[in-house]
Design a protein around this motif. Structure first.
Motif, PDB file in Angstrom:
ATOM      1  N   ARG A  95       9.819  10.157   8.852  1.00  0.00           N
ATOM      2  CA  ARG A  95      10.870  10.917   9.530  1.00  0.00           C
ATOM      3  C   ARG A  95      10.734  10.909  11.054  1.00  0.00           C
ATOM      4  NH1 ARG A  95      13.439  13.826   5.499  1.00  0.00           N
ATOM      5  NH2 ARG A  95      12.231  14.173   3.597  1.00  0.00           N
ATOM      6  N   GLU A  96       9.646  10.338  11.564  1.00  0.00           N
ATOM      7  CA  GLU A  96       9.392  10.343  13.001  1.00  0.00           C
ATOM      8  C   GLU A  96       9.180   8.919  13.510  1.00  0.00           C
ATOM      9  OE1 GLU A  96       9.519  13.012  14.816  1.00  0.00           O
ATOM     10  OE2 GLU A  96       9.614  14.517  13.209  1.00  0.00           O
ATOM     11  N   ASP A 101       5.413   3.532  10.520  1.00  0.00           N
ATOM     12  CA  ASP A 101       4.562   2.401  10.141  1.00  0.00           C
ATOM     13  C   ASP A 101       4.225   2.527   8.660  1.00  0.00           C
ATOM     14  OD1 ASP A 101       4.368   1.166  12.629  1.00  0.00           O
ATOM     15  OD2 ASP A 101       2.555   2.253  13.191  1.00  0.00           O
ATOM     16  N   TYR A 102       4.024   1.378   8.014  1.00  0.00           N
ATOM     17  CA  TYR A 102       3.730   1.386   6.583  1.00  0.00           C
ATOM     18  C   TYR A 102       2.740   0.270   6.273  1.00  0.00           C
ATOM     19  CZ  TYR A 102       7.928   3.986   7.250  1.00  0.00           C
ATOM     20  OH  TYR A 102       8.831   4.887   7.747  1.00  0.00           O
ATOM     21  N   PRO A 103       1.717   0.558   5.478  1.00  0.00           N
ATOM     22  CA  PRO A 103       0.775  -0.504   5.130  1.00  0.00           C
ATOM     23  C   PRO A 103       1.431  -1.620   4.327  1.00  0.00           C
ATOM     24  CG  PRO A 103       0.381   1.459   3.805  1.00  0.00           C
ATOM     25  CD  PRO A 103       1.356   1.849   4.866  1.00  0.00           C
ATOM     26  N   ALA A 104       2.544  -1.299   3.648  1.00  0.00           N
ATOM     27  CA  ALA A 104       3.301  -2.328   2.931  1.00  0.00           C
ATOM     28  C   ALA A 104       4.758  -1.903   2.856  1.00  0.00           C
ATOM     29  CB  ALA A 104       2.735  -2.542   1.531  1.00  0.00           C
ATOM     30  N   ARG A 105       5.631  -2.874   3.048  1.00  0.00           N
ATOM     31  CA  ARG A 105       7.065  -2.619   2.869  1.00  0.00           C
ATOM     32  C   ARG A 105       7.770  -3.916   2.484  1.00  0.00           C
ATOM     33  NH1 ARG A 105      10.188  -0.786   8.220  1.00  0.00           N
ATOM     34  NH2 ARG A 105       8.232  -0.404   9.308  1.00  0.00           N
ATOM     35  N   ILE A 106       8.856  -3.760   1.742  1.00  0.00           N
ATOM     36  CA  ILE A 106       9.764  -4.854   1.413  1.00  0.00           C
ATOM     37  C   ILE A 106      11.098  -4.525   2.061  1.00  0.00           C
ATOM     38  CG2 ILE A 106      10.917  -6.171  -0.402  1.00  0.00           C
ATOM     39  CD1 ILE A 106       7.905  -6.496  -0.492  1.00  0.00           C
ATOM     40  N   ILE A 144       9.050   1.204   0.776  1.00  0.00           N
ATOM     41  CA  ILE A 144       7.830   1.461   1.541  1.00  0.00           C
ATOM     42  C   ILE A 144       6.738   2.103   0.694  1.00  0.00           C
ATOM     43  CG2 ILE A 144       9.070   1.671   3.728  1.00  0.00           C
ATOM     44  CD1 ILE A 144       8.880   4.746   3.409  1.00  0.00           C
ATOM     45  N   TRP A 145       5.496   1.866   1.134  1.00  0.00           N
ATOM     46  CA  TRP A 145       4.350   2.637   0.654  1.00  0.00           C
ATOM     47  C   TRP A 145       4.128   3.707   1.716  1.00  0.00           C
ATOM     48  CZ3 TRP A 145       0.492   0.463  -3.154  1.00  0.00           C
ATOM     49  CH2 TRP A 145      -0.428   1.447  -3.552  1.00  0.00           C
ATOM     50  N   ALA A 146       4.584   4.911   1.425  1.00  0.00           N
ATOM     51  CA  ALA A 146       4.627   5.981   2.413  1.00  0.00           C
ATOM     52  C   ALA A 146       3.332   6.790   2.422  1.00  0.00           C
ATOM     53  CB  ALA A 146       5.812   6.899   2.135  1.00  0.00           C
ATOM     54  N   ASN A 147       3.232   7.645   3.420  1.00  0.00           N
ATOM     55  CA  ASN A 147       2.113   8.568   3.528  1.00  0.00           C
ATOM     56  C   ASN A 147       2.542   9.948   3.036  1.00  0.00           C
ATOM     57  OD1 ASN A 147      -0.051  10.158   4.219  1.00  0.00           O
ATOM     58  ND2 ASN A 147       0.212   9.969   6.416  1.00  0.00           N
ATOM     59  N   GLN A 148       3.508  10.567   3.735  1.00  0.00           N
ATOM     60  CA  GLN A 148       3.912  11.935   3.439  1.00  0.00           C
ATOM     61  C   GLN A 148       5.156  12.030   2.565  1.00  0.00           C
ATOM     62  OE1 GLN A 148       4.325  14.219   7.046  1.00  0.00           O
ATOM     63  NE2 GLN A 148       2.508  13.326   7.986  1.00  0.00           N
ATOM     64  N   ALA A 156      16.908   8.191   6.056  1.00  0.00           N
ATOM     65  CA  ALA A 156      17.293   7.228   7.082  1.00  0.00           C
ATOM     66  C   ALA A 156      16.085   6.875   7.933  1.00  0.00           C
ATOM     67  CB  ALA A 156      18.405   7.802   7.955  1.00  0.00           C
ATOM     68  N   ASN A 157      16.039   5.641   8.390  1.00  0.00           N
ATOM     69  CA  ASN A 157      14.990   5.215   9.297  1.00  0.00           C
ATOM     70  C   ASN A 157      15.024   6.056  10.572  1.00  0.00           C
ATOM     71  OD1 ASN A 157      14.370   3.141  11.792  1.00  0.00           O
ATOM     72  ND2 ASN A 157      12.978   2.853  10.074  1.00  0.00           N
ATOM     73  N   ALA A 158      13.857   6.290  11.154  1.00  0.00           N
ATOM     74  CA  ALA A 158      13.772   7.141  12.338  1.00  0.00           C
ATOM     75  C   ALA A 158      14.491   6.543  13.544  1.00  0.00           C
ATOM     76  CB  ALA A 158      12.304   7.389  12.685  1.00  0.00           C
ATOM     77  N   TYR A 159      14.728   5.234  13.528  1.00  0.00           N
ATOM     78  CA  TYR A 159      15.382   4.570  14.655  1.00  0.00           C
ATOM     79  C   TYR A 159      16.867   4.316  14.424  1.00  0.00           C
ATOM     80  CZ  TYR A 159      10.804   3.589  16.737  1.00  0.00           C
ATOM     81  OH  TYR A 159       9.560   3.709  17.306  1.00  0.00           O
TER      82      TYR A 159
END
Length: 224
Positions: A95-96, A101-106, A144-148, A156-159
């Motif tokens: 959200r920020e 950043d993500y350790p893995a994403r498609i 994504i492999w998310a954290n929180q 939505a993407n933060a950007y």
């Protein structure tokens, strides 16, 4: 695998080259880099769990590998893959901007639809394309492999709200394990954007750490 129901089959030139059969990273995939990001994630062919996979090592870096395709997805189109990560990011937060950043994403990119964009959006895109010499996609789905972010959440993407983030894995519970994921791209696009998807123009893998400044390694198996 990319499974089709009431959909056209992949043209031979649009099939995603399997990582398990590649002889080099240039076999059907190419680097995906971004303006103003000079440190790129390192991608290599590796063997893990008895099969050739792509390994991504990120250290305060960002870049990906993309396969450029052109496919109208029809009523249903499933994408399956397996992946493994070494860790999640302590400062990761979908959200920020600082945690994007993500350790893995498609990353699944869809064709831009100018008839649905406003004047300023069309003008902005044209300027960027002239500066960087590349046609930009439209909406995108990021798995994504998310954290929180809780699993199955979509934000939505933060950007940009043109990219929706879907947490298919989250947290540390499966770190170090191979995890298999299958998604219906059409259903996810409908939920994300409230309309039918246009043609898919690219599928990418990406491990990034440029916003958090952290480190991670990911392993990607075949996308099918």
């Amino acid at each position: 695998m990319l499974g089709l129901a009431a959909s056209p089959v992949w043209a031979e030139t649009d099939r995603l080259t399997r990582f398990s059969t590649m002889t080099s990273l240039e076999d059907g995939w190419e680097p995906l880099t971004f303006p103003n990001i000079e440190t790129h994630t390192r991608y290599t062919l590796d063997t893990d769990d008895g099969q050739q996979v792509v390994r991504a090592d990120a250290d305060d870096s960002a870049s990906g590998l993309i396969a450029r395709v052109e496919l109208v997805p029809g009523d249903s189109l499933t994408l399956s893959w397996r992946w493994k990560v070494s860790n999640i990011y302590e400062a990761g937060n979908a959200r920020e901007k600082s945690g994007d950043d993500y350790p893995a994403r498609i990353y699944v990119a869809f064709e831009f639809q100018p008839d649905k964009a406003g004047f300023f959006e069309r003008a902005r895109r044209k300027t960027v394309e002239v500066l960087f010499g590349e046609t930009l996609p439209g909406n995108a789905l990021n798995y994504i492999w998310a954290n929180q972010l809780p699993e199955q959440s979509m934000v939505a993407n933060a950007y940009t709200d043109k990219t929706m983030m879907i947490a298919v894995n989250s947290g540390p519970s499966q770190v170090g394990e191979w995890v298999t994921v299958t998604r219906d791209l059409v259903a996810d696009y409908r939920q994300a954007f409230g309309e039918e998807p246009p043609a898919i123009v690219g599928v990418a893998i990406m491990t990034d750490a440029d916003n958090t400044g952290e480190q991670a390694t990911a392993w990607y198996g075949d996308l099918t």
